[in-house]
Design an enzyme around this catalytic site. Structure first.
Site, mmCIF file in Angstrom:
data_model
loop_
_atom_site.group_PDB
_atom_site.id
_atom_site.type_symbol
_atom_site.label_atom_id
_atom_site.label_comp_id
_atom_site.label_asym_id
_atom_site.label_seq_id
_atom_site.Cartn_x
_atom_site.Cartn_y
_atom_site.Cartn_z
ATOM 1 N N PHE A 1 -22.321 42.558 -2.181
ATOM 2 C CA PHE A 1 -22.396 41.219 -1.602
ATOM 3 C C PHE A 1 -22.498 40.189 -2.717
ATOM 4 O O PHE A 1 -23.412 40.213 -3.512
ATOM 5 C CB PHE A 1 -23.627 41.135 -0.690
ATOM 6 C CG PHE A 1 -23.701 39.886 0.156
ATOM 7 C CD1 PHE A 1 -23.280 39.911 1.472
ATOM 8 C CD2 PHE A 1 -24.185 38.693 -0.365
ATOM 9 C CE1 PHE A 1 -23.347 38.763 2.275
ATOM 10 C CE2 PHE A 1 -24.245 37.539 0.417
ATOM 11 C CZ PHE A 1 -23.820 37.581 1.738
ATOM 12 N N TYR B 1 -0.010 28.472 2.793
ATOM 13 C CA TYR B 1 -1.373 28.487 3.328
ATOM 14 C C TYR B 1 -1.373 27.747 4.659
ATOM 15 O O TYR B 1 -1.071 26.553 4.706
ATOM 16 C CB TYR B 1 -2.301 27.812 2.317
ATOM 17 C CG TYR B 1 -3.774 27.953 2.613
ATOM 18 C CD1 TYR B 1 -4.506 29.005 2.065
ATOM 19 C CD2 TYR B 1 -4.438 27.032 3.415
ATOM 20 C CE1 TYR B 1 -5.864 29.135 2.313
ATOM 21 C CE2 TYR B 1 -5.790 27.164 3.675
ATOM 22 C CZ TYR B 1 -6.498 28.210 3.113
ATOM 23 O OH TYR B 1 -7.847 28.341 3.361
#
EC number: 2.5.1.26
Lengths: 555, 555
Positions: free
Chosen positions: B139, B476
């Protein structure tokens, strides 16, 4: 791409079986080189290669049934077991390879040479070989200098050289994206000629360009003389088509991707151990409208190194950039003799046999080259010149750059001429970050001089920097010395000392020559034990029968 | 690097558990956006996230003995099992992640959060986890938008989030080589701040920059807004230190090497499935002395695309380059509203609910940015301007570029404001070669509009080109639509349609978001069955117990 290699000037390009280039391009050792070597105490001892019919070959071991099965795939005219074909596919083009060939030792010759026509035939050959446990040695230009064509030869397993010469097509040219499909078997000059018909160029021009192939460039992570401008070959590859023993593999759907690891990078540098690259989709550029080559003299190698760092870190790289150290400058490799003219750099010749440049203060030779659109090239040349002049460089005469360019493919011919005189010549290379480069240079140089000097071989160790990156550069060493009684053994010892010095100084064991068998001892230090484990796991996945280049890259 | 994110302006940067950035940086949906959406038939339906104490979590399943063993490694103060820690490490920051969190669903929360201090502690945790078969989820910033933090949860195996926040040191800075050692847990702003103390910058500025980390950038092949100038993150990585369940692995001895495959490229994009990246040696540059941001209007998206191709193919890329299509231009994402000022682009609003730009001929917004040494930046800006003006572009007012820059990290805050109004907003991206880009654009757009339109969600589909390469670029997409009754299901259907369209048009399934779990269905098409087999073989070698992110990247 204007071809300037000697082979290009003479018509036939079929190379001699014992050296580099066609016989017609061979020339005797220039008198000035001969004189220089004599003064350095490196004795000439003329030695010709044995005649072809005196070369010793092991008996061909390919079973008839296997030969017939191969012929069924590629056609009987494309399976060769005669001596010359086997000899021509025996080993690569390292100096120790040539010394063995010249002495008539073709003990590493494959049992047969197979020439598939296309990707599907390669696939079929690999399937057959996996079933029959035939060792397959992918063969492009045959120019490996790291033992990449001499795999381990497990007892009783026949060895087939898989010559990709027939995979020589230019496929789809995508002008809009600036990419082209290139057959793996295309040699450098042919690839450029085909692209030139479209007004395009690859710009990948390594020393081996005359004979090396597209597939080999990819499989060995080749880097060309113009890499500072065009990029390394791995940077030019946008797609790959690979035939593996377990099937076809195609990669490259976009210029860049985040779809997991970039597996193209696992095939680049795979040296025929994971599969056979049959086609490369490469980035291509318009043929350069303008080409400029210039010669410079910088005060010394350290100053020159700092200047190159300034250029590279400031995104001011020339297309070609090559800085010779003091010894290479004096040795003349930085500026070859002009035909009919005097040698460019015979120096005052006070060399001791271990350092040609001792006592010389003539500075170091630097070549810069620029290729591209005219205004951009001229501006870049002016910008670089500004940095160089400010840093103490002096511009040489206008012929200095073109002289280098004319001789850019000359080194392997010169090596043949040296070997004809019984003089040893070989190269090795590394790369490191700018901060490590001085110690890397000193360490490798000392190791080579120490090892060969101890053997009383009067070594001359020359070096140049090329292949600039923002964070570092490569060092390319050329060694010339007496052969002594055991040149192969002496070189092995020197190479081991150099390899250890590279690792100790934090460099890479090879910047553009690949691993082959010669660099295997240092692969653990380079990529770690886990790296070696990972390569083995990939190998087992793609080549479960272990037929591809056993012992190459992966032990 | 001047920080311009909203979080930076407000002091505390601790983000809300249900969205992006600190609560203090959240603002209500601007009235002009609200009005625009209403006109498009996208209904607002205010919905607040549930209070933290109403979030539903599965019971923590970490056995006491395992917890104690972890505490022995990292210290008991660095093992957390309380609800908020688990919720804050539950999933990433995709819109469906946020919708589930906002609704109080933390079903994917880890059983514990462990914060190692250094590389050796990571190694020890992985050894323990391998022995005890504890699932480990590396993480960093927690900003995955592809399910990269939600691995498969094999029955009865506890799940630990391995938070790398404490690996936040700047290590050795090598000014001469232009490299720096960066701890994996360093967030974007902190990394830049530490480098700025040395006068250096990384220049990697993705949308997620405020929270994403160095290790995450590497593990996901992140690409920043300034990638056209600084390079993708994978291009900035020269070395990696990785902790795997079977030991340490360090790579990167030189800027480039031919020592076999480039195994750094196997770890870049490995998404925590092969090991935990604990340190990156990255290329760094001097802090830019000059920064220029400009806004342009080009006649239409197709013309703009061709202009970008001309720039990229001609090695004339700005540092930042972003071309909005007609819809994004009208939607205002290309130029955010100025505080206190009128919205930059409210348009005439004749949108149909499926195409905001229908009937509009206002052209397309293009942002160009330049960073570096003053003369080089100014000259590049002038060169690019020459190409743009010759191609029909029109320069916008002087505020247009700085307006974009000010709002460059604003999108995820705007998404939170949209979600507060019950309006769905999400992004997806791809990349392709220039020749494939028009069909890729049309195909993905049609798929998204088709899927969400069929569900009566009045989708607005916007797109921009960024991340220029010589051979192609990325697309995008931003989608805004009504949530309807099942936004998660509707988006899954739309995303599936878009993924299929990407594959059909020959693009990559992800240019910079990584694979995670969301893009797994298309990985075979992307890298082939053999590619998937190779990834599995690497996984088995490095993570034999299968503790690392099961189901992420490798099924």
């Amino acid at each position: 791409m204007t071809s300037t290699g000697q082979a290009r000037r003479t018509g036939s390009t079929e190379p001699v079986w014992w050296g580099w280039g066609p016989a017609s391009a061979h020339e005797p050792l220039p008198d000035e080189v001969r004189g220089l070597l004599a003064r350095l105490g490196i004795p000439a001892r003329p030695t010709a290669p044995v005649p072809l019919d005196q070369v010793r070959l092991p008996p061909a071991r390919l079973p008839v049934v296997a030969r017939e099965a191969l012929a069924t795939i590629v056609g009987s005219g494309h399976v060769h077991t005669h001596d010359e074909a086997r000899i021509r596919h025996c080993r690569g083009r390292s100096t120790t390879d040539l010394l063995r060939l010249r002495a008539g030792d073709a003990g590493a010759a494959p049992d047969a040479v197979v020439l598939p026509a296309d990707h599907d035939e390669v696939l079929a050959v690999l399937r057959l070989a996996s079933r029959e446990r035939i060792v397959v040695v992918p063969f492009g230009g045959g120019t490996s200098v790291v033992g990449g064509l001499e795999p381990a030869r497990p007892a009783e397993r026949p060895v087939v050289a898989l010559d990709l010469a027939r995979l020589d097509a230019l496929g789809r040219v995508d002008r809009e994206s600036g990419t082209a499909e290139l057959g793996a078997g295309l040699r450098g000059p042919r690839a450029e000629a085909l692209l030139a018909e479209h007004g395009l160029s690859l710009g990948h021009v390594p020393q081996s360009w005359e004979y090396a192939t597209i597939g080999g460039f990819a499989a060995t992570r080749s880097s060309g003389q113009a890499s500072a401008g065009y990029g390394r070959f791995d940077e030019l590859v946008v797609g790959l088509r690979v035939a593996t023993p377990v099937g076809s593999w195609e990669l490259g759907r976009a210029p860049a991707s985040a779809a997991g690891p970039d597996l193209r990078e696992l095939l680049l540098g795979s040296e025929g151990a994971f599969g056979v690259i049959t086609q490369v989709v490469a980035r291509v550029r318009p043929l350069p409208a303008r080409r400029i080559f210039e010669g410079w003299s910088v005060p010394d190698f350290a100053t020159g190194t700092r200047l190159l760092r300034t250029l590279a870190a400031g995104d001011l790289r020339p297309t070609v950039c090559r800085l010779s150290d003091e010894t290479e400058t004096v040795g003349g490799l930085a500026r070859p003799p002009r035909p009919g003219g005097p040698a460019a750099a015979t120096g005052s010749g006070s060399g001791t046999g271990t350092d040609l440049a001792d006592g010389l203060t003539g500075g170091c030779h630097l070549v810069t080259g620029y290729e591209g659109a005219a205004p951009a090239v001229e501006r870049r040349a002016a910008e670089v010149a500004g940095v160089l002049l400010a840093g103490g460089a002096r511009r040489l005469d206008a012929a200095a750059g073109p002289d280098w360019e004319r001789g850019r493919f000359r080194a392997p011919y010169l090596r043949d001429a040296l070997l004809d005189q019984g003089i040893f010549a070989e190269t090795l290379e590394t790369a490191g970050f700018w901060a490590t480069l001085p110690a890397l240079y000193a360490g490798v140089r000392a190791a080579l001089i120490g090892s060969l000097g101890a053997a009383q071989l009067s070594p001359v160790v020359m070096c140049h920097i090329s292949h600039l990156y923002a964070t570092g550069a490569s060092l390319y060493f050329t060694v010339v010395c007496a052969q002594g009684v055991d040149p192969i053994g002496s070189w092995r010892a020197a190479k081991t000392a150099a390899g250890d010095a590279i690792v100790a100084a934090g460099g890479t064991i090879t910047h553009h020559h690949a691993v082959g068998t010669e660099h295997r001892p240092w692969l653990d230090a380079e990529i770690g034990g886990l790296g070696v484990d990972v390569l083995r796991a990939v190998k087992r996945t793609l080549d479960p029968a272990g037929i591809l280049n056993p012992g190459i890259l992966v032990a």
